[in-house]
Scaffold this active site. Structure first.
Site, mmCIF file in Angstrom:
data_model
loop_
_atom_site.group_PDB
_atom_site.id
_atom_site.type_symbol
_atom_site.label_atom_id
_atom_site.label_comp_id
_atom_site.label_asym_id
_atom_site.label_seq_id
_atom_site.Cartn_x
_atom_site.Cartn_y
_atom_site.Cartn_z
ATOM 1 N N ALA A 180 0.805 -0.987 0.110
ATOM 2 C CA ALA A 180 -0.180 0.326 0.232
ATOM 3 C C ALA A 180 1.090 1.201 0.111
ATOM 4 O O ALA A 180 2.055 0.848 0.559
ATOM 5 C CB ALA A 180 -0.884 0.142 1.208
ATOM 6 N N PHE A 181 0.120 2.413 -0.337
ATOM 7 C CA PHE A 181 0.731 3.591 -0.180
ATOM 8 C C PHE A 181 1.709 4.198 0.627
ATOM 9 O O PHE A 181 2.479 4.447 1.001
ATOM 10 C CB PHE A 181 -0.042 5.208 -1.154
ATOM 11 C CG PHE A 181 -0.209 5.291 0.210
ATOM 12 C CD1 PHE A 181 -1.641 5.188 0.695
ATOM 13 C CD2 PHE A 181 -0.396 7.040 0.238
ATOM 14 C CE1 PHE A 181 -2.550 5.346 1.310
ATOM 15 C CE2 PHE A 181 -0.656 7.267 1.338
ATOM 16 C CZ PHE A 181 -1.972 6.934 1.488
ATOM 17 N N LYS A 182 1.276 3.265 1.686
ATOM 18 C CA LYS A 182 1.507 3.967 2.930
ATOM 19 C C LYS A 182 3.240 4.042 2.861
ATOM 20 O O LYS A 182 4.029 4.256 4.098
ATOM 21 C CB LYS A 182 1.152 3.280 4.427
ATOM 22 C CG LYS A 182 -0.267 4.072 4.126
ATOM 23 C CD LYS A 182 -1.140 3.824 5.376
ATOM 24 C CE LYS A 182 -2.875 4.781 5.166
ATOM 25 N NZ LYS A 182 -3.286 3.962 4.848
ATOM 26 N N ASP A 183 3.647 2.847 2.320
ATOM 27 C CA ASP A 183 5.006 2.402 3.002
ATOM 28 C C ASP A 183 5.672 3.464 2.504
ATOM 29 O O ASP A 183 7.006 3.314 2.839
ATOM 30 C CB ASP A 183 5.259 1.241 1.395
ATOM 31 C CG ASP A 183 4.913 -0.032 2.374
ATOM 32 O OD1 ASP A 183 4.790 -0.603 3.263
ATOM 33 O OD2 ASP A 183 4.530 -0.902 1.293
ATOM 34 N N LEU A 187 6.530 5.046 5.399
ATOM 35 C CA LEU A 187 6.657 4.848 6.936
ATOM 36 C C LEU A 187 7.940 3.583 6.434
ATOM 37 O O LEU A 187 8.983 3.590 8.006
ATOM 38 C CB LEU A 187 5.543 3.678 7.475
ATOM 39 C CG LEU A 187 3.854 4.155 8.235
ATOM 40 C CD1 LEU A 187 2.777 3.211 8.298
ATOM 41 C CD2 LEU A 187 4.392 5.326 9.284
#
Ligand SMILES: *Cc1c(COP(=O)(O)O)cnc(C)c1O
Length: 465
Positions: A110-113, A116
């Site tokens: 997911a784009f949160k990588d 994060l």
């Protein structure tokens, strides 16, 4: 570079201090005191840079000398070395002047990588330098938790505790969190819903007395400034690939907490010629109602097939409001106070400014499934449910057909097999090779009742000495 609170009542912080905190003491969110601005010539000179080199150009002015260039470069290089695609954020064309920006090539799909992986390495660097240990506590409805765990599990100076609503995240999402077995990672399945999880985390930030004396909490949700900052990069990256700054570009963004799209807004303020930003929501449509009819009022939360956007109040919207109200912290405090009684109408000047750049659209589950089916039939490309909402929003409300429309793909379809099945796929979309054995891996998590005292005791008992 200094960072100030959107409520105007907290002291300014340095970059490193802002990374190590959560909300400002006055309840506001931190934003940079001023934004770096890049000229068209400078932006043009970045054409062809690797993702990592572009990130260094864009992030450096925000760090403002707190971290030497060489060290920052290493933090960035390490953060994107874990991605599965050489382009980091590849573009795929799905129609005339319509592009998918694949932001799901990181370790948790997911784009949160993007934010994060970077935040984990940044925290590791700052904490080692200061010889300091911290506790990360976060709530997740699915994607944030795994990305935060993946980002922090290698950091010896961090103990991380992630709360998810018991039995309300998908099996893939849960296993991505619970199969990371390093001894600084703790998953708590809370007998409650996502709001209950978030309330536990908020209450814990508000009174950190339950922690050992030498520890403080660090936020990993998108109130953390470093997350927003890292996300600005891919707007420039996509823009450059499609002809900016020589021609304008538009983006459609599946939106929950308003973090991702706020980064797009910042990119436009920093010099990227952005023609239009489309806020795409599911049935939890407070942002769509606000933009289209000035109705920013709370409604009951609906559980949808795009769970990462099942959010009632978008915390980062306050960062935009701060600009729309000419950075008047007192006015923002008043608006938030109004909102507590249920609704928050914006004034005409603010609405006009917002509508100059932002458009919005809402899609419920049934319509979203049809989009996955249609796009697959047209192109053979399988969208995840969040991305599908963004694609349809773009098709419905784009202002200009002649400039590139970039639809941010926020997750891999492999994370959401239920939606794929409903859209007529006969087999579940495959997980990448690195995750092929996810369902055979050992899991570790604790189920806890919806009780603040016992959660805090669990955290305190498991912080390493
Ligand atoms: C978190 C998330 C979103 C929403 O992003 P915001 O920054 O909260 O607006 C959308 N899609 C997916 C897949 C997500 O994980």
């Amino acid at each position: 570079m200094k960072y100030i609170s959107t409520r105007g009542q907290s002291p300014a912080l340095s970059f490193e201090d802002v990374v190590l905190t959560g909300l400002a003491p006055d309840g506001g969110l931190y934003v940079p005191e001023s934004l770096p601005k890049f000229s068209a010539d400078e932006i043009a000179s970045w054409a062809g840079l690797s993702y990592q080199d572009l990130a260094l150009k864009i992030i450096t002015p925000f760090v403002g000398g707190d971290i030497p260039d060489g060290d920052l470069k290493k933090i960035i290089d390490d953060s994107y070395a874990t991605f599965h695609h050489g382009a980091i954020a590849p573009l795929v064309q799905t129609a005339q002047n319509e592009w998918i920006l694949e932001l799901f090539q990181g370790p948790t799909l997911a784009f949160k990588d993007f934010a994060l992986q970077f935040l984990g390495n940044l925290l590791d660097y700052i904490l080692k330098k200061r010889d300091q240990k911290v506790v990360v506590m976060g709530a997740t409805s699915g994607d944030t938790g795994s990305a935060a765990i993946e980002g922090c599990c290698h950091c010896d100076n961090i103990d991380i505790f992630i709360l998810h609503p018991h039995k309300r995240v998908s099996d893939v999402q849960r296993r991505q969190m619970t199969t990371v077995l390093t001894n600084n990672v703790h998953n708590i399945a809370l007998e409650g819903n996502f709001d209950d999880c978030q309330n536990m985390v908020k209450a814990s930030f508000g009174d950190q007395g339950f922690l050992p004396e030498d520890r403080q909490l660090v936020a990993v949700n998108s109130i953390n400034w470093a997350r927003i900052m890292a996300q600005i990069v891919y707007y420039f990256y996509a823009g450059l690939a499609l002809g900016a700054p020589h021609r304008p570009i538009a983006f459609s963004v599946p939106t929950g907490n308003f973090g991702d799209i706020f980064a797009g807004y910042l990119a436009s303020k920093m010099g990227l010629p952005v023609e239009q930003l489309i806020v795409a929501t599911n049935a939890n449509d407070i942002l769509h109602r606000c933009i289209s009819e000035n109705d920013h009022s709370k409604k009951d939360l609906i559980h949808s097939l795009s769970p990462s956007m099942d959010i009632m109040v978008s915390s980062n919207f306050e960062r935009l409001l701060f600009d729309l109200y000419d950075r008047d912290g007192a006015a923002i405090g008043q608006l938030i106070e109004d909102f507590k009684s249920g609704s928050m109408p914006l004034n005409d000047a603010a609405l006009d400014k917002m509508r100059g750049l932002f458009s919005s659209y809402r899609l419920d589950d049934d319509a979203m499934i049809e989009v996955i089916r249609t796009v697959f039939d047209e192109t053979g490309y399988l969208l995840d449910p969040h991305t599908a909402i963004g694609v349809e929003a773009a098709r419905k409300v784009r202002k200009r057909q002649d400039i590139p429309m970039v639809c941010l793909a926020t997750a891999s379809p492999a994370k959401f097999p239920e939606a794929a099945q409903k859209a007529g796929q006969s087999e579940d979309p495959a997980l990448p090779a690195s995750m092929a054995d996810l369902f055979e891996r050992e899991e570790r998590y604790t189920v806890q009742g919806n009780d603040l005292g016992s959660i805090q005791k669990f955290v305190a008992d498991n912080v390493r000495g």
